[in-house]
Design a protein around this motif. Structure first.
Motif, short mmCIF file in Angstrom:
data_model
loop_
_atom_site.label_atom_id
_atom_site.label_comp_id
_atom_site.label_asym_id
_atom_site.label_seq_id
_atom_site.Cartn_x
_atom_site.Cartn_y
_atom_site.Cartn_z
N THR A 9 0.84 -1.21 0.00
CA THR A 9 0.00 0.00 0.00
C THR A 9 0.87 1.26 0.00
O THR A 9 0.55 2.24 -0.69
CB THR A 9 -0.93 0.00 1.22
OG1 THR A 9 -1.77 -1.15 1.15
CG2 THR A 9 -1.80 1.26 1.26
N HIS A 10 1.97 1.22 0.73
CA HIS A 10 2.86 2.38 0.75
C HIS A 10 3.40 2.68 -0.64
O HIS A 10 3.35 3.82 -1.11
CB HIS A 10 4.02 2.13 1.71
CG HIS A 10 5.07 3.20 1.67
ND1 HIS A 10 4.87 4.47 2.16
CD2 HIS A 10 6.32 3.20 1.14
CE1 HIS A 10 5.95 5.19 1.97
NE2 HIS A 10 6.85 4.45 1.35
N ARG A 11 3.90 1.66 -1.33
CA ARG A 11 4.46 1.90 -2.65
C ARG A 11 3.38 2.31 -3.64
O ARG A 11 3.60 3.14 -4.51
CB ARG A 11 5.19 0.65 -3.17
CG ARG A 11 6.49 0.41 -2.49
CD ARG A 11 7.73 1.05 -3.08
NE ARG A 11 7.70 2.34 -3.68
CZ ARG A 11 8.13 3.45 -3.09
NH1 ARG A 11 8.58 3.44 -1.86
NH2 ARG A 11 8.12 4.60 -3.74
N ALA A 12 2.18 1.72 -3.52
CA ALA A 12 1.08 2.12 -4.40
C ALA A 12 0.72 3.59 -4.17
O ALA A 12 0.48 4.34 -5.12
CB ALA A 12 -0.13 1.22 -4.17
N ARG A 13 0.68 3.99 -2.92
CA ARG A 13 0.35 5.38 -2.61
C ARG A 13 1.44 6.32 -3.13
O ARG A 13 1.14 7.40 -3.67
CB ARG A 13 0.18 5.57 -1.11
CG ARG A 13 -0.09 7.02 -0.71
CD ARG A 13 -0.46 7.17 0.75
NE ARG A 13 -0.52 8.58 1.12
CZ ARG A 13 0.43 9.23 1.77
NH1 ARG A 13 1.52 8.59 2.19
NH2 ARG A 13 0.31 10.52 2.04
N MET A 14 2.71 5.94 -2.99
CA MET A 14 3.80 6.79 -3.46
C MET A 14 3.72 6.98 -4.98
O MET A 14 3.95 8.08 -5.50
CB MET A 14 5.15 6.20 -3.08
CG MET A 14 5.45 6.21 -1.57
SD MET A 14 5.40 7.87 -0.83
CE MET A 14 3.78 7.84 -0.03
N ASN A 15 3.38 5.92 -5.68
CA ASN A 15 3.28 6.05 -7.14
C ASN A 15 2.01 6.78 -7.56
O ASN A 15 2.00 7.45 -8.60
CB ASN A 15 3.39 4.67 -7.79
CG ASN A 15 4.82 4.17 -7.80
OD1 ASN A 15 5.68 4.76 -8.45
ND2 ASN A 15 5.10 3.12 -7.04
#
Length: 342
Positions: free
Chosen positions: A320-326
């Motif tokens: 979820t963190h990486r999805a949010r960052m992208n």
């Protein structure tokens, strides 16, 4: 048909959302599992994909579509819920990788041609009946002292066009992926060499798409970014990569295309995010830019999961963190401080 294809394409690139590439072939996912000392079993592949697809916040807030394999499109979670139902509940469009892989092409350049056109019309009809809204076909373009050849570029462009035409006939949005790879041998080409080859490839791809009668408003492009080879001495800045990539796209990609979703192409997680954010901040582009990442979304989640269902919550938080960052990157709102503070 044209209107519905365009609507699907538009939904896949809606602001702040991107595509999860979860279409690793069995040999590819075996390599990723091997790095964390896991066997490549059907049950572990299922559990891994279930962990990703049941990441509720990531899927509902930041992911518009998921590229699946044939295995995963018809697979169910451990509790018997079909993956298609899990994605539908999150309002995520299922997609399908339809090529059969890139194989050596005759010649001295170590080039490849993607196969999979035989029987594709029948397979697409089956995928459409299962609810697939889009598809993906990847062409691999190599750079070395004698490659890419004109023959290889034209052959791959022609295959992409035939694939795209068949997809639209079946009511499926084609994602057209001509990847100029940066990690081939010797991998020492400059960023400018990549820009020249990428432009040439895109020019040929869109020529073949037009000749095939493909509706450009009902497709998406999944290109590489303009980067130096993996062994190059070039060290361009993030802004240099963004500027040069957008310049090449502006020159060769028609404005009729509804959107561009980049592959990460071997970049680190943060590099892929930073380059996307820098491109998103460049004004006056005719199409939205977003992500269609595999490893750059999954790396940390895969290591955190480590094959254990009890690790689902921690792995889902990492994903979820990486999805949010992208998502922030696609909106032009990402920076290092936000990434590290989150």
């Amino acid at each position: 048909m044209t209107k519905s294809l365009n609507a699907i394409a538009q939904k896949l690139v809606e602001p702040g959302k991107g595509i999860l590439a979860a279409d690793e072939s069995t040999p590819t996912i075996a390599k990723r599992f091997a790095k964390i000392e896991l066997p490549n079993t059907l049950e572990l592949r299922r559990d891994y994909r279930e962990m990703l697809f049941r990441s509720r916040e990531a899927m509902t807030s930041y992911i518009s579509g998921v590229i699946l394999t044939e295995e995963t499109l018809e697979q169910s979670a451990e509790d018997g819920t079909p993956f298609r139902a899990i994605l539908a509940d999150a309002d995520v469009i299922p997609g399908i990788k339809v090529d059969r892989g890139a194989f050596p092409m005759p010649g001295e350049g170590g080039e490849k041609i993607t196969e999979g056109l035989d029987g594709l019309r029948q397979r697409l009809a089956h995928y459409a009946s299962l609810g697939a809204g889009f598809a993906k076909w990847r062409a691999v373009i190599t750079i070395n002292d004698i490659a890419p050849t004109r023959n290889n570029i034209r052959a791959n462009a022609h295959s992409l066009a035939r694939y795209a035409m068949l997809c639209q006939e079946a009511g499926i949005v084609p994602i057209v992926e001509p990847e100029v790879v940066g990690d081939g041998e010797p991998g020492n080409h400059s960023m400018e060499r990549c820009a020249q080859v990428t432009g040439d490839v895109l020019e040929n791809v869109f020529k073949e798409l037009r000749l095939a009668g493909v509706d450009l408003s009902g497709m998406l492009l999944k290109p590489n970014m303009v980067l130096p080879g993996i062994n190059s001495r070039d060290r361009p800045s993030v802004d240099d990569v963004a500027r040069r990539t957008v310049e090449v796209l502006r020159e060769h990609v028609p404005a009729a295309v509804p959107g561009i979703a980049f592959l990460s192409g071997g970049q680190t997680d943060e590099e892929a995010t930073a380059h996307l954010a820098a491109m998103a901040r460049i004004p006056n582009k005719p199409w939205p830019l977003t992500f269609s990442y595999g490893r750059a979304l999954q790396n940390v989640a895969l290591r955190t999961w480590a094959g254990r269902r009890e690790n689902f919550p921690a792995a889902q938080a990492a994903f979820t963190h990486r999805a949010r960052m992208n998502s922030l990157a696609a909106l032009g709102e990402w920076n290092n401080a936000v990434d590290r503070a989150a």
